[in-house]
Enzyme design. Structure first.
Site, short mmCIF file in Angstrom:
data_model
loop_
_atom_site.label_atom_id
_atom_site.label_comp_id
_atom_site.label_asym_id
_atom_site.label_seq_id
_atom_site.Cartn_x
_atom_site.Cartn_y
_atom_site.Cartn_z
CG ASP A 12 36.91 -52.66 21.09
OD1 ASP A 12 36.26 -53.64 21.29
OD2 ASP A 12 38.04 -52.59 20.52
CG ASN A 14 30.59 -53.53 25.23
OD1 ASN A 14 30.91 -52.63 25.53
ND2 ASN A 14 29.63 -53.93 24.13
CG HIS A 29 28.07 -57.80 24.82
ND1 HIS A 29 29.02 -56.96 24.04
CD2 HIS A 29 28.29 -58.86 24.60
CE1 HIS A 29 29.66 -57.95 23.51
NE2 HIS A 29 29.59 -58.89 23.99
CG LEU A 123 20.78 -38.02 17.49
CD1 LEU A 123 22.19 -37.23 17.28
CD2 LEU A 123 20.91 -39.04 18.71
CG LEU A 187 39.35 -46.82 10.68
CD1 LEU A 187 39.37 -46.03 9.33
CD2 LEU A 187 38.18 -45.78 11.56
CD GLU A 199 40.84 -34.29 12.39
OE1 GLU A 199 41.89 -34.74 13.20
OE2 GLU A 199 41.26 -33.81 11.45
C1 FPP Z 1 32.72 -54.49 21.60
O1 FPP Z 1 33.03 -55.36 22.61
C2 FPP Z 1 31.47 -54.31 21.14
C3 FPP Z 1 30.78 -54.89 20.37
C4 FPP Z 1 31.18 -56.31 19.56
C5 FPP Z 1 29.10 -55.07 20.27
C6 FPP Z 1 28.67 -53.35 20.55
C7 FPP Z 1 27.57 -53.52 21.24
C8 FPP Z 1 26.75 -53.27 22.19
C9 FPP Z 1 27.20 -51.62 23.05
C10 FPP Z 1 25.32 -53.38 22.60
C11 FPP Z 1 24.45 -53.79 21.63
C12 FPP Z 1 24.07 -52.61 20.58
C13 FPP Z 1 23.12 -52.27 20.39
C14 FPP Z 1 22.61 -51.38 19.22
C15 FPP Z 1 21.83 -52.93 21.05
P1 FPP Z 1 33.86 -56.37 22.62
O2 FPP Z 1 32.67 -57.58 22.89
O3 FPP Z 1 34.68 -56.78 21.38
O4 FPP Z 1 34.78 -56.38 23.74
P2 FPP Z 1 36.20 -56.95 23.87
O5 FPP Z 1 36.94 -56.34 22.84
O6 FPP Z 1 36.63 -56.08 25.24
O7 FPP Z 1 36.11 -58.55 23.98
#
Ligand code: FPP
Length: 239
Positions: A12, A14, A29, A123, A187, A199
């Site tokens: 979370d 990005n 992202h 893995l 979650l 955990e």
């Molecule tokens: C949360 O950040 C993240 C996501 C919704 C997606 C996670 C995706 C990646 C790490 C990249 C794509 C994955 C793969 C497997 C190629 P957010 O956008 O909710 O961030 P924020 O809460 O700060 O807005």
């Protein structure tokens, strides 16, 4: 140190990472994918056998169309570009989440990744894509109800094992440790059944800033916890 066999991560933050830098969300992202790559490389070196990551939730479809399309693009790119390396490094890829209704090219890529890497053992990388814990449980309940209606299973014989086996995570051990970055403490519909005794470690950093250092820190916190699975503490049980 006790190392968790299965670590699950809610990647979370990005968007906030990008905003803090005045960049578009896509840049966040993209940086998130890079953090994922690094984590996949490091995890087996630290003794982790299973790594599950929340890549796209069943609720993420409600984001603006352009962001959904960016995330789909990144997933496709990740599989197309990284599959050979993952395979070479002995990573077995599995995808959990609903498969129906996905774009045919994405569905084909997911199948390809699973088939190509099926024999690998270094893995297990489980990608939760179009995944929601409640949706997974609804699909499992439907499956069990169909089996009951068809006489394949007697209702009194339904156990928690029956449910586990009807979930997308059939044959995948429950996560020992669930990590969430970005400081949020919930979650968000991730592995609701499977995380019953996991955990939970919440880290303040945004996902793109997650490195080996943060992973080691989370493992340290896990090692300091005492897991009881609903029983009593190991010390003092005898008396
Ligand atoms: C949360 O950040 C993240 C996501 C919704 C997606 C996670 C995706 C990646 C790490 C990249 C794509 C994955 C793969 C497997 C190629 P957010 O956008 O909710 O961030 P924020 O809460 O700060 O807005």
């Amino acid at each position: 140190m006790t190392t968790p066999a299965h670590v699950a991560i809610i990647m979370d933050g990005n968007g906030r990472w990008a905003k803090a830098r005045g960049l578009p969300r896509l840049a966040g992202h993209r940086a998130g994918v890079e953090a994922l790559r690094q984590t996949v490389r490091t995890a087996p070196e630290l003794g982790i056998r299973w790594l599950t990551v929340y890549a796209f939730s069943s609720e993420n479809w409600s984001r603006p169309k352009s962001e959904v399309s960016d995330l789909m693009g990144l997933l496709k790119l990740f599989i197309r570009r990284d599959l050979a390396e993952l395979h070479q490094n002995g990573v077995r890829v599995r995808i959990i989440g609903a498969r129906t209704g996905l774009e045919p090219d994405i569905a084909a890529l997911l199948d390809e990744a699973e088939t190509l890497t099926a024999g690998n053992q270094a893995l297990n990388l489980v990608i939760a894509f179009n995944y929601g814990g409640r949706d997974e449980m609804v699909r499992a309940v439907r499956k069990i109800a169909e089996d009951a209606a068809a006489g394949r299973i007697d209702v009194p014989e339904i156990t928690s094992e029956t449910v586990s086996n009807a979930l997308d995570t059939k044959d995948i051990p429950d996560p020992d440790l669930v990590i969430r970055t970005s400081g949020e403490m919930r979650l968000s519909n991730f592995l609701l059944w499977q995380a019953a005794y996991s955990e939970l470690v919440f880290l303040p950093c945004y996902w793109p800033d997650f490195t080996t250092r943060q992973l080691v820190e989370a493992l340290g916190e896990f090692a300091a916890r005492e897991r009881r699975f609903g029983g009593l503490a190991a010390r003092g049980v005898a008396s």
